[in-house]
Design an enzyme around this catalytic site. Structure first.
Site, PDB file in Angstrom:
ATOM      1  N   LYS A   1       0.926  -1.261   0.013  1.00  0.00           N
ATOM      2  CA  LYS A   1      -0.002   0.196  -0.078  1.00  0.00           C
ATOM      3  C   LYS A   1       0.802   1.370  -0.022  1.00  0.00           C
ATOM      4  O   LYS A   1       1.350   1.698   1.094  1.00  0.00           O
ATOM      5  CB  LYS A   1      -0.830   0.016   1.212  1.00  0.00           C
TER       6      LYS A   1
ATOM      7  N   GLU B   1       9.727   2.114  10.908  1.00  0.00           N
ATOM      8  CA  GLU B   1      10.769   3.367  10.693  1.00  0.00           C
ATOM      9  C   GLU B   1      10.060   4.812  10.826  1.00  0.00           C
ATOM     10  O   GLU B   1       9.128   4.792  10.097  1.00  0.00           O
ATOM     11  CB  GLU B   1      11.359   3.194   9.334  1.00  0.00           C
TER      12      GLU B   1
ATOM     13  N   CYS C   1      12.870  11.941   6.769  1.00  0.00           N
ATOM     14  CA  CYS C   1      13.123  11.453   8.151  1.00  0.00           C
ATOM     15  C   CYS C   1      14.297  11.691   8.952  1.00  0.00           C
ATOM     16  O   CYS C   1      14.764  11.708  10.025  1.00  0.00           O
ATOM     17  CB  CYS C   1      12.669  10.041   8.273  1.00  0.00           C
TER      18      CYS C   1
ATOM     19  N   GLU D   1       9.110  16.792  15.678  1.00  0.00           N
ATOM     20  CA  GLU D   1       9.429  16.696  13.964  1.00  0.00           C
ATOM     21  C   GLU D   1       8.388  17.580  13.249  1.00  0.00           C
ATOM     22  O   GLU D   1       7.043  17.494  13.316  1.00  0.00           O
ATOM     23  CB  GLU D   1       9.150  15.275  13.573  1.00  0.00           C
TER      24      GLU D   1
END
Ligand code: ADP
Length: 498
Positions: free
Chosen positions: A174, A248, A282, A383
């Site tokens: 996906k 992750e 990231c 973040e």
């Protein structure tokens, strides 16, 4: 406008829901890339049922032959590199040199996977009993659920699927809803390379599709890259269902520029680290820790350079920084700019939507730098996933390292110095999965393990040799050819009763 389909049970098919969504170019929202299925649980159920058949077939193919399919995938990606980079930039905005790099990472991962088909080794170790052998080998697991984000539309799916396939698993894939076109073309290429159709299933859609894959009892292994919040939900489900899971997630990566650093090099590095992919990596450099002695000079050069970056359509020559992925992420960045200003950080440049001809139609945001940021403030801790850099200052190594380590994430870090002792100390003491010396926080290579500590991940690594462990079960075999009962731990090494 083209309508795309899912690839389920060996065919390109419409979603059971009958619903579709539009995928737009973030540099120009009037440019619609296509309509893609907004699939549901029924589509996932069909995909998993077919993948189980695919697994039964594929897991019996010899691993070197599985690797050969991946080699052909690498060849096809190489042939179509420029075309793929172009469609990826149109779909998610980062400049062509970055999307070309993204495809190259897929190519490298494919060729590495091809060689791994001949290296899926186990171990043979001495048995504690005479005339007995003890060995381990690897077995495929089953259907792997692959859920990926938008920022590396090709590389991240390849990091996950190619090792999974070489290890003999089938995949239900996906892609992120922002990059379904890249996902579709990748699947086409895998099929053209000779992957048996039921070994790969492509189900487009929103988070609901991801959730259905994670919750499906016949998907024993899941690999997820995305936000920490979604990763937590995925982790809870997999924990409850005893699934193997690789997560992750986020990062809040710091670059430390020490007093003896090559400042020209560090300047180039921080611009690339902070504003490459519009800060949506990231591993993006989102914090800069400057030594007191270089702080003022470096910062003023950095602000000048950031102001000089050219924003625009990543497919145009001369563009340094593309748009954000969508309006919600631009709003999120704006909220963080407000949060930074509210605590008194100095907004030195950017901080607003980029306006002007050809920028008004896309989700552009100016490269933003905050100085006088203090450890513990939200813009220093959370973040943002956008082009926002927080600058801190210190003259103490211990404090610089503590700043780096004082966040909940632990993906990558970077130190610019000419002091070899300090460089090795940093590699030891910075609490991250990856530390770069004299290079920015970004730039992973396909044949090395990739991942982070703390809330960035859950202990697994993508890439390199380690991911092959993740996608296989360790099976142990003992063969006793003594012709009599030998009891482990009870009979002695000489094979004679005590
Ligand atoms: P990002 O903010 O980086 O896009 P997300 O975590 O929102 O990260 O999305 C990463 C991937 O996870 C996407 O493919 C998304 O559709 C999928 N996803 C979103 N919600 C869920 C969920 N509840 N379960 C599984 N996958 C999900």
């Amino acid at each position: 406008m083209k309508t795309f389909q899912n690839f389920i049970a060996g065919q390109w098919v419409a979603p059971a829901t009958g619903e579709y969504f539009e995928n737009v170019n973030p540099a120009d929202r009037s440019d619609v890339v296509g309509r893609f299925p907004l699939s549901g649980t029924e589509d996932v159920n069909r995909a998993v049922a077919s993948a189980k058949r695919g697994f039964a077939q594929w897991s019996r193919v010899a691993a070197p032959a599985r690797g050969d399919v991946l080699r052909r995938v690498g060849d096809l990606l190489t042939q179509r590199k420029a075309e793929l980079a172009d469609l990826m930039t149109r779909e998610m905005g980062k400049p062509l040199r970055e999307t070309s790099g993204d495809v190259q990472e897929g190519i490298d991962t494919a060729y590495y996977a091809a060689t791994m088909g001949r290296q899926l080794s186990g171990r043979t170790v001495p048995s504690e009993l005479a005339n007995k052998w003890a060995m381990s080998f690897r077995q495929p697991i089953g259907v792997a659920g692959i859920i990926t984000p938008f920022n590396f539309p090709l590389a991240i799916p390849t990091w996950k699927m190619f090792p999974a396939l070489v290890c003999g698993n089938a995949c239900v894939f996906k892609p992120a809803e922002d990059v379904p076109h890249t996902g579709a073309v990748l699947v086409e290429i895998m099929l053209e390379a000779g992957l048996p159709p039921e070994v790969i299933q492509l189900v487009h859609g929103a988070g609901e599709v991801g959730r259905a894959i994670v919750e499906h009892p016949d998907v024993p292994v899941v690999s997820f890259t995305g936000s920490t919040e979604t990763g937590r939900m995925v982790g809870e489900t997999c924990g409850r269902m005893h699934k193997r899971l690789s997560l992750e997630m986020g990062g809040k990566n710091a670059m430390i520029v020490w007093e003896d650093a090559d400042l020209d090099l560090a300047l180039e590095g921080v611009l690339w680290g902070a504003f490459g992919t519009t800060g949506q990596r990231c591993t993006a450099t989102s914090r800069l820790v400057l030594h007191d002695r270089v702080h003022d000079e470096f910062l003023s050069r950095l602000v000048d350079a950031a102001r000089g970056l050219t924003l625009g359509d990543g497919r145009k020559k001369g563009t340094d920084v593309g748009p954000l992925i969508h309006e919600d992420s631009r709003k999120k960045v704006e909220r963080y700019v407000d949060i930074g200003q509210a605590v008194g950080a100095d907004l030195l440049c950017g901080g607003r939507r980029a306006a002007g001809k050809s920028l008004d139609d896309g989700f552009f945001f100016e490269p933003t730098i905050f100085a006088r940021v203090r450890a513990g403030q939200r813009i220093e801790q959370e973040e943002i996933f956008g082009p926002v850099l927080s600058v801190l200052r210190t003259s103490s190594v211990d404090e610089a390292f503590a700043i780096n380590n004082g966040v909940k994430y632990g993906l990558s870090s970077s130190l610019y110095t000419r002091d070899v002792n300090l460089a090795f100390r940093a590699m030891n003491e910075l609490a991250n999965g990856i530390t770069y010396v004299n290079a920015p926080t970004i730039g992973a290579e396909a044949h090395l393990p990739f991942g982070g500590v703390k809330q960035t991940g859950n202990g697994h690594r993508e890439g390199g040799w380690e991911v092959y462990e993740f996608y296989s079960e360790t099976k142990v075999g003992y063969v006793d050819f003594s012709g009599r009962l030998q009891r482990a731990q009870i009979d002695n090494y000489l094979g004679t009763p005590d």
